[in-house]
Design a protein around this motif. Structure first.
Motif, PDB file in Angstrom:
ATOM      1  N   THR A 116       0.841  -1.202   0.000  1.00  0.00           N
ATOM      2  CA  THR A 116       0.000   0.000   0.000  1.00  0.00           C
ATOM      3  C   THR A 116       0.876   1.253   0.000  1.00  0.00           C
ATOM      4  O   THR A 116       0.606   2.224  -0.738  1.00  0.00           O
ATOM      5  N   ALA A 117       1.931   1.228   0.835  1.00  0.00           N
ATOM      6  CA  ALA A 117       2.852   2.376   0.877  1.00  0.00           C
ATOM      7  C   ALA A 117       3.538   2.566  -0.466  1.00  0.00           C
ATOM      8  O   ALA A 117       3.690   3.704  -0.956  1.00  0.00           O
ATOM      9  N   VAL A 118       3.975   1.488  -1.104  1.00  0.00           N
ATOM     10  CA  VAL A 118       4.627   1.581  -2.418  1.00  0.00           C
ATOM     11  C   VAL A 118       3.660   2.133  -3.450  1.00  0.00           C
ATOM     12  O   VAL A 118       4.021   2.984  -4.284  1.00  0.00           O
ATOM     13  N   LYS A 119       2.401   1.679  -3.411  1.00  0.00           N
ATOM     14  CA  LYS A 119       1.405   2.196  -4.361  1.00  0.00           C
ATOM     15  C   LYS A 119       1.187   3.692  -4.159  1.00  0.00           C
ATOM     16  O   LYS A 119       1.084   4.454  -5.127  1.00  0.00           O
ATOM     17  N   SER A 124       2.201   9.176  -5.914  1.00  0.00           N
ATOM     18  CA  SER A 124       2.745  10.512  -5.660  1.00  0.00           C
ATOM     19  C   SER A 124       3.848  10.833  -6.665  1.00  0.00           C
ATOM     20  O   SER A 124       3.928  11.957  -7.190  1.00  0.00           O
ATOM     21  N   THR A 125       4.694   9.852  -6.940  1.00  0.00           N
ATOM     22  CA  THR A 125       5.778  10.051  -7.892  1.00  0.00           C
ATOM     23  C   THR A 125       5.224  10.330  -9.287  1.00  0.00           C
ATOM     24  O   THR A 125       5.725  11.191 -10.008  1.00  0.00           O
ATOM     25  N   ARG A 126       4.191   9.646  -9.681  1.00  0.00           N
ATOM     26  CA  ARG A 126       3.574   9.885 -10.980  1.00  0.00           C
ATOM     27  C   ARG A 126       3.034  11.311 -11.078  1.00  0.00           C
ATOM     28  O   ARG A 126       3.164  11.976 -12.100  1.00  0.00           O
ATOM     29  N   MET A 127       2.423  11.762  -9.980  1.00  0.00           N
ATOM     30  CA  MET A 127       1.885  13.125  -9.977  1.00  0.00           C
ATOM     31  C   MET A 127       3.017  14.136 -10.109  1.00  0.00           C
ATOM     32  O   MET A 127       2.924  15.123 -10.867  1.00  0.00           O
ATOM     33  N   ILE A 129       5.955  13.584 -11.465  1.00  0.00           N
ATOM     34  CA  ILE A 129       6.495  13.466 -12.826  1.00  0.00           C
ATOM     35  C   ILE A 129       5.587  14.188 -13.810  1.00  0.00           C
ATOM     36  O   ILE A 129       6.054  14.877 -14.728  1.00  0.00           O
ATOM     37  N   ARG A 130       4.283  14.102 -13.631  1.00  0.00           N
ATOM     38  CA  ARG A 130       3.348  14.807 -14.522  1.00  0.00           C
ATOM     39  C   ARG A 130       3.535  16.332 -14.400  1.00  0.00           C
ATOM     40  O   ARG A 130       3.541  17.051 -15.391  1.00  0.00           O
ATOM     41  N   ARG A 131       3.654  16.767 -13.136  1.00  0.00           N
ATOM     42  CA  ARG A 131       3.851  18.206 -12.933  1.00  0.00           C
ATOM     43  C   ARG A 131       5.175  18.666 -13.548  1.00  0.00           C
ATOM     44  O   ARG A 131       5.261  19.740 -14.133  1.00  0.00           O
ATOM     45  N   ILE A 132       6.205  17.812 -13.376  1.00  0.00           N
ATOM     46  CA  ILE A 132       7.502  18.160 -13.948  1.00  0.00           C
ATOM     47  C   ILE A 132       7.397  18.199 -15.463  1.00  0.00           C
ATOM     48  O   ILE A 132       7.927  19.111 -16.122  1.00  0.00           O
ATOM     49  N   ASN A 133       6.689  17.197 -16.035  1.00  0.00           N
ATOM     50  CA  ASN A 133       6.520  17.178 -17.492  1.00  0.00           C
ATOM     51  C   ASN A 133       5.752  18.415 -17.970  1.00  0.00           C
ATOM     52  O   ASN A 133       6.047  18.949 -19.033  1.00  0.00           O
ATOM     53  N   ASP A 134       4.757  18.787 -17.178  1.00  0.00           N
ATOM     54  CA  ASP A 134       3.971  19.966 -17.558  1.00  0.00           C
ATOM     55  C   ASP A 134       4.823  21.242 -17.480  1.00  0.00           C
ATOM     56  O   ASP A 134       4.697  22.146 -18.315  1.00  0.00           O
ATOM     57  N   THR A 146      19.618  17.974 -10.274  1.00  0.00           N
ATOM     58  CA  THR A 146      19.554  17.563  -8.864  1.00  0.00           C
ATOM     59  C   THR A 146      18.503  16.455  -8.691  1.00  0.00           C
ATOM     60  O   THR A 146      18.738  15.456  -7.988  1.00  0.00           O
ATOM     61  N   PHE A 147      17.365  16.647  -9.326  1.00  0.00           N
ATOM     62  CA  PHE A 147      16.303  15.623  -9.243  1.00  0.00           C
ATOM     63  C   PHE A 147      16.773  14.305  -9.859  1.00  0.00           C
ATOM     64  O   PHE A 147      16.572  13.231  -9.293  1.00  0.00           O
ATOM     65  N   ASN A 148      17.449  14.342 -10.980  1.00  0.00           N
ATOM     66  CA  ASN A 148      17.960  13.155 -11.656  1.00  0.00           C
ATOM     67  C   ASN A 148      19.004  12.455 -10.788  1.00  0.00           C
ATOM     68  O   ASN A 148      19.014  11.220 -10.676  1.00  0.00           O
ATOM     69  N   GLU A 149      19.892  13.229 -10.147  1.00  0.00           N
ATOM     70  CA  GLU A 149      20.895  12.642  -9.260  1.00  0.00           C
ATOM     71  C   GLU A 149      20.235  11.963  -8.054  1.00  0.00           C
ATOM     72  O   GLU A 149      20.655  10.877  -7.626  1.00  0.00           O
ATOM     73  N   ALA A 150      19.237  12.605  -7.511  1.00  0.00           N
ATOM     74  CA  ALA A 150      18.534  12.026  -6.349  1.00  0.00           C
ATOM     75  C   ALA A 150      17.873  10.706  -6.713  1.00  0.00           C
ATOM     76  O   ALA A 150      17.923   9.724  -5.963  1.00  0.00           O
TER      77      ALA A 150
END
Length: 163
Positions: A116-119, A124-127, A129-134, A146-150
Protein backbone atom coordinates in the motif's frame (compact mmCIF):
# COMPACT_ATOMS: atom_id res chain seq x y z
CA UNK A 1 -19.30 -134.59 17.75
CA UNK A 2 -18.45 -131.20 16.29
CA UNK A 3 -22.12 -130.39 16.21
CA UNK A 4 -22.49 -131.16 19.89
CA UNK A 5 -19.55 -128.96 20.88
CA UNK A 6 -20.83 -126.13 18.72
CA UNK A 7 -24.34 -126.37 20.15
CA UNK A 8 -22.96 -126.48 23.71
CA UNK A 9 -20.84 -123.36 23.13
CA UNK A 10 -23.77 -121.51 21.59
CA UNK A 11 -26.12 -122.41 24.43
CA UNK A 12 -23.54 -121.41 27.03
CA UNK A 13 -22.95 -118.07 25.32
CA UNK A 14 -26.69 -117.50 25.06
CA UNK A 15 -27.21 -118.35 28.72
CA UNK A 16 -24.37 -116.14 29.94
CA UNK A 17 -25.38 -113.27 27.68
CA UNK A 18 -29.00 -113.28 28.84
CA UNK A 19 -28.25 -113.15 32.56
CA UNK A 20 -28.21 -109.71 34.19
CA UNK A 21 -26.05 -110.88 37.05
CA UNK A 22 -23.60 -113.66 37.30
CA UNK A 23 -23.97 -115.62 40.46
CA UNK A 24 -20.42 -116.92 40.44
CA UNK A 25 -19.01 -113.39 41.06
CA UNK A 26 -18.64 -112.59 44.77
CA UNK A 27 -20.83 -109.73 46.04
CA UNK A 28 -19.44 -109.47 49.56
CA UNK A 29 -16.04 -109.36 51.21
CA UNK A 30 -12.74 -108.89 49.41
CA UNK A 31 -14.09 -110.11 46.11
CA UNK A 32 -16.87 -107.51 46.06
CA UNK A 33 -14.65 -104.99 44.32
CA UNK A 34 -15.16 -107.05 41.20
CA UNK A 35 -18.95 -106.56 41.24
CA UNK A 36 -20.54 -105.41 38.04
CA UNK A 37 -21.76 -101.81 38.12
CA UNK A 38 -25.34 -100.84 37.50
CA UNK A 39 -26.36 -98.25 34.94
CA UNK A 40 -27.39 -95.82 37.68
CA UNK A 41 -24.01 -96.14 39.39
CA UNK A 42 -22.13 -95.53 36.12
CA UNK A 43 -24.29 -92.49 35.36
CA UNK A 44 -23.76 -91.11 38.87
CA UNK A 45 -19.99 -91.56 38.55
CA UNK A 46 -20.04 -89.86 35.15
CA UNK A 47 -21.95 -86.92 36.63
CA UNK A 48 -19.42 -86.67 39.49
CA UNK A 49 -16.52 -86.70 37.04
CA UNK A 50 -18.27 -84.11 34.90
CA UNK A 51 -18.77 -81.85 37.94
CA UNK A 52 -15.10 -82.30 38.95
CA UNK A 53 -13.94 -81.43 35.44
CA UNK A 54 -16.15 -78.32 35.35
CA UNK A 55 -14.83 -77.21 38.77
CA UNK A 56 -11.25 -77.80 37.59
CA UNK A 57 -11.85 -75.80 34.43
CA UNK A 58 -13.50 -72.99 36.36
CA UNK A 59 -10.55 -72.66 38.75
CA UNK A 60 -7.85 -73.00 36.08
CA UNK A 61 -9.61 -71.11 33.26
CA UNK A 62 -8.35 -67.64 34.20
CA UNK A 63 -4.76 -68.86 34.34
CA UNK A 64 -5.08 -70.64 31.02
CA UNK A 65 -6.72 -67.62 29.39
CA UNK A 66 -4.05 -65.29 30.82
CA UNK A 67 -1.29 -67.46 29.38
CA UNK A 68 -3.04 -67.67 26.00
CA UNK A 69 -3.78 -63.93 25.83
CA UNK A 70 -0.42 -62.69 27.17
CA UNK A 71 1.04 -62.20 23.66
CA UNK A 72 -2.08 -60.35 22.50
CA UNK A 73 -2.03 -58.11 25.57
CA UNK A 74 1.64 -57.30 24.96
CA UNK A 75 0.88 -56.43 21.33
CA UNK A 76 -2.04 -54.22 22.38
CA UNK A 77 0.18 -52.46 24.94
CA UNK A 78 2.85 -51.90 22.28
CA UNK A 79 0.26 -50.47 19.88
CA UNK A 80 -1.04 -48.24 22.66
CA UNK A 81 2.46 -46.87 23.28
CA UNK A 82 2.93 -46.26 19.56
CA UNK A 83 -0.42 -44.45 19.36
CA UNK A 84 0.58 -42.25 22.31
CA UNK A 85 3.87 -41.45 20.58
CA UNK A 86 2.08 -40.60 17.33
CA UNK A 87 -0.41 -38.47 19.24
CA UNK A 88 2.45 -36.48 20.80
CA UNK A 89 4.11 -36.08 17.39
CA UNK A 90 0.83 -34.86 15.88
CA UNK A 91 0.46 -32.35 18.70
CA UNK A 92 3.97 -30.99 18.02
CA UNK A 93 3.21 -30.85 14.29
CA UNK A 94 -0.09 -29.04 14.89
CA UNK A 95 1.72 -26.49 17.07
CA UNK A 96 4.32 -25.92 14.36
CA UNK A 97 1.64 -25.52 11.72
CA UNK A 98 -0.20 -22.98 13.90
CA UNK A 99 3.04 -21.05 14.43
CA UNK A 100 3.84 -21.05 10.70
CA UNK A 101 0.30 -19.91 9.91
CA UNK A 102 0.53 -17.07 12.43
CA UNK A 103 3.92 -15.98 11.04
CA UNK A 104 2.58 -16.15 7.49
CA UNK A 105 -0.41 -13.99 8.40
CA UNK A 106 1.90 -11.43 10.03
CA UNK A 107 4.17 -11.39 6.99
CA UNK A 108 1.16 -11.05 4.71
CA UNK A 109 -0.20 -8.09 6.69
CA UNK A 110 3.25 -6.46 6.73
CA UNK A 111 3.68 -6.97 2.98
CA UNK A 112 0.19 -5.65 2.38
CA UNK A 113 1.04 -2.47 4.30
CA UNK A 114 4.32 -2.11 2.40
CA UNK A 115 2.53 -2.66 -0.90
CA UNK A 116 0.00 0.00 0.00
CA UNK A 117 2.85 2.38 0.88
CA UNK A 118 4.63 1.58 -2.42
CA UNK A 119 1.41 2.20 -4.36
CA UNK A 120 0.92 5.50 -2.58
CA UNK A 121 4.53 6.51 -3.24
CA UNK A 122 4.23 5.45 -6.89
CA UNK A 123 1.07 7.50 -7.25
CA UNK A 124 2.75 10.51 -5.66
CA UNK A 125 5.78 10.05 -7.89
CA UNK A 126 3.57 9.88 -10.98
CA UNK A 127 1.89 13.13 -9.98
CA UNK A 128 5.27 14.80 -9.45
CA UNK A 129 6.49 13.47 -12.83
CA UNK A 130 3.35 14.81 -14.52
CA UNK A 131 3.85 18.21 -12.93
CA UNK A 132 7.50 18.16 -13.95
CA UNK A 133 6.52 17.18 -17.49
CA UNK A 134 3.97 19.97 -17.56
CA UNK A 135 6.45 22.53 -16.23
CA UNK A 136 9.64 21.09 -17.73
CA UNK A 137 10.28 24.17 -19.78
CA UNK A 138 9.91 26.45 -16.79
CA UNK A 139 12.24 24.48 -14.45
CA UNK A 140 15.87 25.48 -14.32
CA UNK A 141 18.40 22.95 -15.57
CA UNK A 142 20.09 22.77 -12.16
CA UNK A 143 16.86 21.58 -10.48
CA UNK A 144 16.41 18.86 -13.11
CA UNK A 145 19.99 17.68 -12.65
CA UNK A 146 19.55 17.56 -8.86
CA UNK A 147 16.30 15.62 -9.24
CA UNK A 148 17.96 13.15 -11.66
CA UNK A 149 20.89 12.64 -9.26
CA UNK A 150 18.53 12.03 -6.35
CA UNK A 151 16.62 9.40 -8.31
CA UNK A 152 19.83 7.65 -9.42
CA UNK A 153 21.18 7.65 -5.83
CA UNK A 154 17.93 6.16 -4.59
CA UNK A 155 17.95 3.43 -7.22
CA UNK A 156 21.59 2.58 -6.47
CA UNK A 157 20.77 2.37 -2.75
CA UNK A 158 17.93 -0.09 -3.45
CA UNK A 159 20.21 -2.20 -5.66
CA UNK A 160 22.90 -2.30 -2.94
CA UNK A 161 20.35 -3.37 -0.29
CA UNK A 162 18.97 -6.19 -2.47
CA UNK A 163 22.36 -7.69 -3.18
Amino acid sequence: MNKLITITILLSALFLGSCSTMSFLPTEGGGSKFNLATVEYVQAQAELQKADIIDNLATNMSGVLDSLLADDRAAVEFLSLQLDSLDAALLVLATRIDTVEMNTERAQMSMSKELTAVKTNASSTRMVIRRINDNIDALPVKALETFNEAINDYLKKDEAETE
